[in-house]
Design a protein around this motif. Structure first.
Motif, PDB file in Angstrom:
ATOM      1  N   ALA A 175      56.569  60.000 -22.051  1.00 23.11           N
ATOM      2  CA  ALA A 175      56.798  58.821 -22.889  1.00 23.11           C
ATOM      3  C   ALA A 175      56.948  57.555 -22.060  1.00 23.11           C
ATOM      4  CB  ALA A 175      58.023  59.039 -23.774  1.00 23.11           C
ATOM      5  N   ASP A 176      57.596  57.650 -20.894  1.00 21.26           N
ATOM      6  CA  ASP A 176      57.782  56.439 -20.094  1.00 21.26           C
ATOM      7  C   ASP A 176      56.528  56.037 -19.324  1.00 21.26           C
ATOM      8  OD1 ASP A 176      57.940  58.485 -18.251  1.00 21.26           O
ATOM      9  OD2 ASP A 176      59.727  57.736 -17.256  1.00 21.26           O
ATOM     10  N   GLY A 177      55.442  56.783 -19.444  1.00 20.41           N
ATOM     11  CA  GLY A 177      54.176  56.429 -18.828  1.00 20.41           C
ATOM     12  C   GLY A 177      53.128  55.992 -19.842  1.00 20.41           C
ATOM     13  N   LEU A 178      53.553  55.812 -21.098  1.00 15.62           N
ATOM     14  CA  LEU A 178      52.612  55.480 -22.168  1.00 15.62           C
ATOM     15  C   LEU A 178      51.863  54.176 -21.902  1.00 15.62           C
ATOM     16  CD1 LEU A 178      51.370  56.073 -24.913  1.00 15.62           C
ATOM     17  CD2 LEU A 178      53.334  54.903 -25.958  1.00 15.62           C
ATOM     18  N   ALA A 179      52.571  53.139 -21.477  1.00 18.82           N
ATOM     19  CA  ALA A 179      51.922  51.845 -21.235  1.00 18.82           C
ATOM     20  C   ALA A 179      50.815  51.983 -20.182  1.00 18.82           C
ATOM     21  CB  ALA A 179      52.952  50.811 -20.797  1.00 18.82           C
ATOM     22  N   GLU A 180      51.077  52.745 -19.128  1.00 17.76           N
ATOM     23  CA  GLU A 180      50.069  52.955 -18.084  1.00 17.76           C
ATOM     24  C   GLU A 180      48.883  53.759 -18.623  1.00 17.76           C
ATOM     25  OE1 GLU A 180      49.674  54.899 -13.609  1.00 17.76           O
ATOM     26  OE2 GLU A 180      51.648  54.780 -14.550  1.00 17.76           O
ATOM     27  N   ALA A 181      49.168  54.811 -19.391  1.00 15.57           N
ATOM     28  CA  ALA A 181      48.102  55.662 -19.921  1.00 15.57           C
ATOM     29  C   ALA A 181      47.217  54.915 -20.910  1.00 15.57           C
ATOM     30  CB  ALA A 181      48.699  56.900 -20.571  1.00 15.57           C
ATOM     31  N   ARG A 182      47.784  53.942 -21.611  1.00 20.23           N
ATOM     32  CA  ARG A 182      47.000  53.164 -22.581  1.00 20.23           C
ATOM     33  C   ARG A 182      45.932  52.301 -21.916  1.00 20.23           C
ATOM     34  NH1 ARG A 182      51.679  51.285 -26.781  1.00 20.23           N
ATOM     35  NH2 ARG A 182      51.461  53.075 -28.172  1.00 20.23           N
ATOM     36  N   LEU A 183      46.040  52.077 -20.620  1.00 19.85           N
ATOM     37  CA  LEU A 183      45.054  51.265 -19.903  1.00 19.85           C
ATOM     38  C   LEU A 183      43.727  51.998 -19.711  1.00 19.85           C
ATOM     39  CD1 LEU A 183      47.384  49.702 -17.184  1.00 19.85           C
ATOM     40  CD2 LEU A 183      46.525  48.607 -19.275  1.00 19.85           C
TER      41      LEU A 183
END
Length: 178
Positions: free
Chosen positions: A139-147
């Protein structure tokens, strides 16, 4: 029983897809990881064992063999923990997968939390290049994965949440462990 899941690891700065094959078979209890794992991956045995037990699942008292393919590629880090744990749940019939399988990237804590791993973006991009459209990520890597273009990242905080996603790809409700 054999279970196969898709995950990824880093090779330098490049993400590389890894097929995680888990065989849960009768025999003397043991847990072996093959396919050129580094020390962090060898230690995955203990992280996965603890995460399964502390998430309410059973670590099967069977012979567990995990093959990381392709065999000639050295694998490192803890990014494969989540796929290994879910493979054990599938292989021991504690979980049945729904239609369509996403990729899985994440380290497990002994308590069953899914932790972010370094290099998440290159790993998600590598899975997308292989044709994976959904990737379960911490969950805390969602912003990175959205790239990563062309990928629908699914954030999870625990092993139980990841199991629920695998069981029913469109469901986000936590799985009640047996």
């Amino acid at each position: 029983m054999l279970a196969t899941l898709l995950s990824a690891t880093l090779h330098g700065l490049t993400g590389r897809p890894v097929r995680v094959e888990v065989d849960v078979a009768p025999g003397l209890p043991g847990f072996t990881i093959v396919g050129l794992p580094d020390a962090a991956l060898t230690e995955a045995r203990e992280r996965v064992r603890g995460a399964l037990r502390n998430s309410g699942f059973i670590h099967p008292p069977r012979r567990i063999t995990v093959n990381l393919a392709p065999a000639e590629l050295r694998k490192g880090g803890a990014s494969l923990d989540l796929a290994i744990a879910l493979g054990i749940l599938l292989g021991s019939d504690q979980l049945t997968a729904g239609p369509g399988r996403p990729g899985f990237v994440g380290e497990l804590s002994l308590g069953g939390e899914v932790r972010r791993v370094p290099g998440l973006l290159p790993m998600v991009i590598a899975l997308a290049a292989r044709g994976t459209t959904r990737v379960v990520v911490p969950a805390d890597g969602l912003a990175e994965a959205r790239l990563a273009p062309g990928v629908d990242p699914v954030p999870v905080e625990t092993l139980a949440e990841a199991a629920a996603v695998l069981r029913s790809p469109r469901s986000r409700r936590p799985l009640v462990a047996p």
